[in-house]
Scaffold this motif. Structure first.
Motif, PDB file in Angstrom:
ATOM      1  N   ARG A 143      -0.537 -10.721   5.485  1.00 25.81           N
ATOM      2  CA  ARG A 143      -1.507  -9.974   4.682  1.00 25.81           C
ATOM      3  C   ARG A 143      -0.731  -8.983   3.815  1.00 25.81           C
ATOM      4  NH1 ARG A 143      -0.996  -8.259   9.605  1.00 25.81           N
ATOM      5  NH2 ARG A 143      -0.844  -6.072  10.152  1.00 25.81           N
ATOM      6  N   ARG A 144      -1.346  -8.495   2.755  1.00 26.71           N
ATOM      7  CA  ARG A 144      -0.703  -7.507   1.886  1.00 26.71           C
ATOM      8  C   ARG A 144      -0.838  -6.131   2.525  1.00 26.71           C
ATOM      9  NH1 ARG A 144       0.027  -9.214  -3.683  1.00 26.71           N
ATOM     10  NH2 ARG A 144      -0.096  -7.048  -4.281  1.00 26.71           N
ATOM     11  N   THR A 152       9.930  13.897   7.068  1.00 27.71           N
ATOM     12  CA  THR A 152       9.701  15.143   6.362  1.00 27.71           C
ATOM     13  C   THR A 152      10.639  16.190   6.955  1.00 27.71           C
ATOM     14  OG1 THR A 152       7.988  15.975   7.857  1.00 27.71           O
ATOM     15  CG2 THR A 152       7.267  14.515   6.045  1.00 27.71           C
ATOM     16  N   GLU A 153      10.524  17.417   6.531  1.00 26.50           N
ATOM     17  CA  GLU A 153      11.376  18.475   7.074  1.00 26.50           C
ATOM     18  C   GLU A 153      11.121  18.710   8.557  1.00 26.50           C
ATOM     19  OE1 GLU A 153      11.540  22.067   4.828  1.00 26.50           O
ATOM     20  OE2 GLU A 153      11.670  20.978   2.931  1.00 26.50           O
ATOM     21  N   THR A 154       9.899  18.415   9.023  1.00 23.98           N
ATOM     22  CA  THR A 154       9.546  18.734  10.407  1.00 23.98           C
ATOM     23  C   THR A 154       9.184  17.537  11.278  1.00 23.98           C
ATOM     24  OG1 THR A 154       7.251  19.105   9.746  1.00 23.98           O
ATOM     25  CG2 THR A 154       8.718  21.031   9.784  1.00 23.98           C
ATOM     26  N   ASP A 155       8.862  16.398  10.676  1.00 28.60           N
ATOM     27  CA  ASP A 155       8.357  15.281  11.468  1.00 28.60           C
ATOM     28  C   ASP A 155       8.429  13.992  10.665  1.00 28.60           C
ATOM     29  OD1 ASP A 155       7.281  14.090  13.702  1.00 28.60           O
ATOM     30  OD2 ASP A 155       5.324  15.036  13.556  1.00 28.60           O
ATOM     31  N   TRP A 156       7.812  12.947  11.202  1.00 25.41           N
ATOM     32  CA  TRP A 156       7.671  11.675  10.505  1.00 25.41           C
ATOM     33  C   TRP A 156       6.219  11.502  10.106  1.00 25.41           C
ATOM     34  CZ3 TRP A 156      11.314   8.084   9.081  1.00 25.41           C
ATOM     35  CH2 TRP A 156      12.613   8.328   9.520  1.00 25.41           C
ATOM     36  N   VAL A 157       5.984  11.009   8.878  1.00 22.35           N
ATOM     37  CA  VAL A 157       4.643  10.766   8.359  1.00 22.35           C
ATOM     38  C   VAL A 157       4.483   9.272   8.129  1.00 22.35           C
ATOM     39  CG1 VAL A 157       3.081  11.222   6.427  1.00 22.35           C
ATOM     40  CG2 VAL A 157       4.588  13.030   7.249  1.00 22.35           C
ATOM     41  N   HIS A 158       3.313   8.746   8.470  1.00 21.64           N
ATOM     42  CA  HIS A 158       3.022   7.324   8.332  1.00 21.64           C
ATOM     43  C   HIS A 158       1.941   7.120   7.280  1.00 21.64           C
ATOM     44  CE1 HIS A 158       0.526   3.762   9.726  1.00 21.64           C
ATOM     45  NE2 HIS A 158       1.653   3.227   9.310  1.00 21.64           N
ATOM     46  N   ASP A 159       2.188   6.180   6.356  1.00 28.30           N
ATOM     47  CA  ASP A 159       1.202   5.780   5.346  1.00 28.30           C
ATOM     48  C   ASP A 159       1.123   4.264   5.326  1.00 28.30           C
ATOM     49  OD1 ASP A 159       0.466   8.321   4.131  1.00 28.30           O
ATOM     50  OD2 ASP A 159       2.502   8.352   3.313  1.00 28.30           O
ATOM     51  N   THR A 160      -0.097   3.746   5.173  1.00 23.69           N
ATOM     52  CA  THR A 160      -0.305   2.310   5.030  1.00 23.69           C
ATOM     53  C   THR A 160      -0.683   2.019   3.590  1.00 23.69           C
ATOM     54  OG1 THR A 160      -1.011   2.089   7.326  1.00 23.69           O
ATOM     55  CG2 THR A 160      -1.662   0.331   5.813  1.00 23.69           C
ATOM     56  N   HIS A 161      -0.021   1.022   2.998  1.00 23.78           N
ATOM     57  CA  HIS A 161      -0.277   0.641   1.605  1.00 23.78           C
ATOM     58  C   HIS A 161      -0.756  -0.805   1.574  1.00 23.78           C
ATOM     59  CE1 HIS A 161       1.845   4.208   0.008  1.00 23.78           C
ATOM     60  NE2 HIS A 161       2.535   4.085   1.121  1.00 23.78           N
ATOM     61  N   THR A 162      -1.867  -1.045   0.871  1.00 21.35           N
ATOM     62  CA  THR A 162      -2.390  -2.405   0.721  1.00 21.35           C
ATOM     63  C   THR A 162      -2.490  -2.814  -0.748  1.00 21.35           C
ATOM     64  OG1 THR A 162      -4.663  -1.595   0.808  1.00 21.35           O
ATOM     65  CG2 THR A 162      -3.672  -2.332   2.897  1.00 21.35           C
ATOM     66  N   GLN A 163      -2.195  -1.900  -1.639  1.00 15.52           N
ATOM     67  CA  GLN A 163      -2.179  -2.194  -3.071  1.00 15.52           C
ATOM     68  C   GLN A 163      -1.347  -1.155  -3.796  1.00 15.52           C
ATOM     69  OE1 GLN A 163      -6.163  -2.000  -4.573  1.00 15.52           O
ATOM     70  NE2 GLN A 163      -6.606  -0.077  -3.558  1.00 15.52           N
ATOM     71  N   GLY A 164      -1.083  -1.399  -5.061  1.00 15.94           N
ATOM     72  CA  GLY A 164      -0.318  -0.442  -5.847  1.00 15.94           C
ATOM     73  C   GLY A 164       1.151  -0.443  -5.486  1.00 15.94           C
ATOM     74  N   SER A 165       1.720   0.754  -5.376  1.00 18.24           N
ATOM     75  CA  SER A 165       3.142   0.872  -5.076  1.00 18.24           C
ATOM     76  C   SER A 165       3.368   2.013  -4.096  1.00 18.24           C
ATOM     77  CB  SER A 165       3.945   1.098  -6.365  1.00 18.24           C
ATOM     78  OG  SER A 165       3.570   2.306  -6.969  1.00 18.24           O
ATOM     79  N   SER A 176       6.533  -1.778  -5.891  1.00 13.17           N
ATOM     80  CA  SER A 176       5.159  -2.275  -5.950  1.00 13.17           C
ATOM     81  C   SER A 176       4.939  -3.378  -4.928  1.00 13.17           C
ATOM     82  CB  SER A 176       4.827  -2.794  -7.350  1.00 13.17           C
ATOM     83  OG  SER A 176       5.414  -4.051  -7.562  1.00 13.17           O
ATOM     84  N   LEU A 177       3.718  -3.461  -4.422  1.00 10.22           N
ATOM     85  CA  LEU A 177       3.365  -4.549  -3.526  1.00 10.22           C
ATOM     86  C   LEU A 177       3.419  -5.880  -4.266  1.00 10.22           C
ATOM     87  CD1 LEU A 177       2.505  -2.148  -1.688  1.00 10.22           C
ATOM     88  CD2 LEU A 177       0.809  -3.700  -0.763  1.00 10.22           C
ATOM     89  N   GLU A 178       3.180  -5.871  -5.573  1.00 10.05           N
ATOM     90  CA  GLU A 178       3.318  -7.092  -6.375  1.00 10.05           C
ATOM     91  C   GLU A 178       4.733  -7.643  -6.273  1.00 10.05           C
ATOM     92  OE1 GLU A 178       1.297  -9.139  -8.163  1.00 10.05           O
ATOM     93  OE2 GLU A 178      -0.315  -7.965  -7.259  1.00 10.05           O
ATOM     94  N   ASP A 179       5.729  -6.760  -6.374  1.00 10.64           N
ATOM     95  CA  ASP A 179       7.122  -7.198  -6.261  1.00 10.64           C
ATOM     96  C   ASP A 179       7.428  -7.724  -4.862  1.00 10.64           C
ATOM     97  OD1 ASP A 179       7.718  -6.604  -8.893  1.00 10.64           O
ATOM     98  OD2 ASP A 179       8.598  -4.636  -8.437  1.00 10.64           O
ATOM     99  N   ILE A 180       6.905  -7.048  -3.836  1.00  7.75           N
ATOM    100  CA  ILE A 180       7.173  -7.454  -2.454  1.00  7.75           C
ATOM    101  C   ILE A 180       6.623  -8.844  -2.178  1.00  7.75           C
ATOM    102  CG2 ILE A 180       6.587  -6.964  -0.037  1.00  7.75           C
ATOM    103  CD1 ILE A 180       6.633  -3.959  -0.833  1.00  7.75           C
ATOM    104  N   TYR A 181       5.387  -9.104  -2.645  1.00  6.14           N
ATOM    105  CA  TYR A 181       4.695 -10.354  -2.306  1.00  6.14           C
ATOM    106  C   TYR A 181       4.702 -11.365  -3.444  1.00  6.14           C
ATOM    107  CZ  TYR A 181       3.106  -7.887   1.839  1.00  6.14           C
ATOM    108  OH  TYR A 181       3.054  -7.200   3.030  1.00  6.14           O
ATOM    109  N   GLU A 182       5.559 -11.173  -4.447  1.00  8.49           N
ATOM    110  CA  GLU A 182       5.567 -12.020  -5.624  1.00  8.49           C
ATOM    111  C   GLU A 182       5.746 -13.506  -5.318  1.00  8.49           C
ATOM    112  OE1 GLU A 182       7.898 -12.459  -9.884  1.00  8.49           O
ATOM    113  OE2 GLU A 182       8.207 -10.675  -8.651  1.00  8.49           O
ATOM    114  N   ASP A 183       6.537 -13.847  -4.331  1.00  5.93           N
ATOM    115  CA  ASP A 183       6.892 -15.238  -4.076  1.00  5.93           C
ATOM    116  C   ASP A 183       6.071 -15.908  -2.965  1.00  5.93           C
ATOM    117  OD1 ASP A 183       8.903 -15.152  -6.050  1.00  5.93           O
ATOM    118  OD2 ASP A 183      10.264 -14.207  -4.629  1.00  5.93           O
TER     119      ASP A 183
END
Length: 186
Positions: A143-144, A152-165, A176-183
């Motif tokens: 899946r995308r 970060t300076e104090t901890d780790w931050v988690h982000d989930t990306h399903t579109q864009g960059s 960009s997710l387009e580049d990651i999933y291009e093939d």
């Protein structure tokens, strides 16, 4: 059944075996685990990410490795050596021939057989045992979806990306997710 002390192998023996062996193994506190092969989709995603990162890597004088370079983690008195799908170092003194000690970015492409290890064991080992690591990227292949763990300076931050960059601070690059999933078709 847990390995006894005499069943465990030392770091030097492990590294010698990896140099001479045909099968790759990861090493965790004296125990070795054989690596399995990757799928076509997995390989295409790894290549696409490496291709997208390479111009920035070269521009900054960094070094990018895919699949065959180990990362050495020393944490809580134990050594581990993992083979990430992609690893980037920008440290001039990270000069070992067969492993890196100071990566700033690690990318793992998830598979059914490795996802649990990548999300738990490796996440903990990398974030706790690699002070140089700034970003850990987990890329789904069914899946995308890309999960980015950023120091970060104090901890780790988690982000989930399903579109864009997403922004990779280590390279000052938007990927960009387009580049990651291009093939691959999702």
């Amino acid at each position: 059944m847990a390995a006894t002390e005499r069943d465990r192998i030392g770091v030097e023996d492990y590294l010698a075996g990896e140099r001479d062996g045909e099968v790759r193994h990861e090493y965790i506190a004296g125990e070795v685990y054989a690596m399995t092969g990757a799928s076509r989709r997995h390989g295409l995603i790894v290549n696409a990410v490496a291709f997208a990162l390479t111009p920035s890597v070269r521009e900054r004088g960094c070094q990018l490795f895919t699949s065959d370079m180990k990362v050495h983690v020393h944490h809580a008195g134990d050594d581990a050596f993992y083979y990430p799908d992609i690893v980037l170092t920008c440290e001039a003194d990270d000069e070992e021939d067969y492993y890196l000690k100071h990566p700033c970015l690690i990318v793992e492409v998830l598979s059914e057989s490795t996802e649990r290890i990548d999300r738990r064991e490796k996440l903990l080992a990398y974030t706790a045992g690699l002070p140089s690591l700034r970003e850990y990227l987990l890329v789904a292949q069914d899946r995308r979806q890309v999960d980015l763990y950023r120091r970060t300076e104090t901890d780790w931050v988690h982000d989930t990306h399903t579109q864009g960059s997403l922004r990779l601070d280590c390279l000052e690059l938007d990927l960009s997710l387009e580049d990651i999933y291009e093939d691959v078709e999702i």
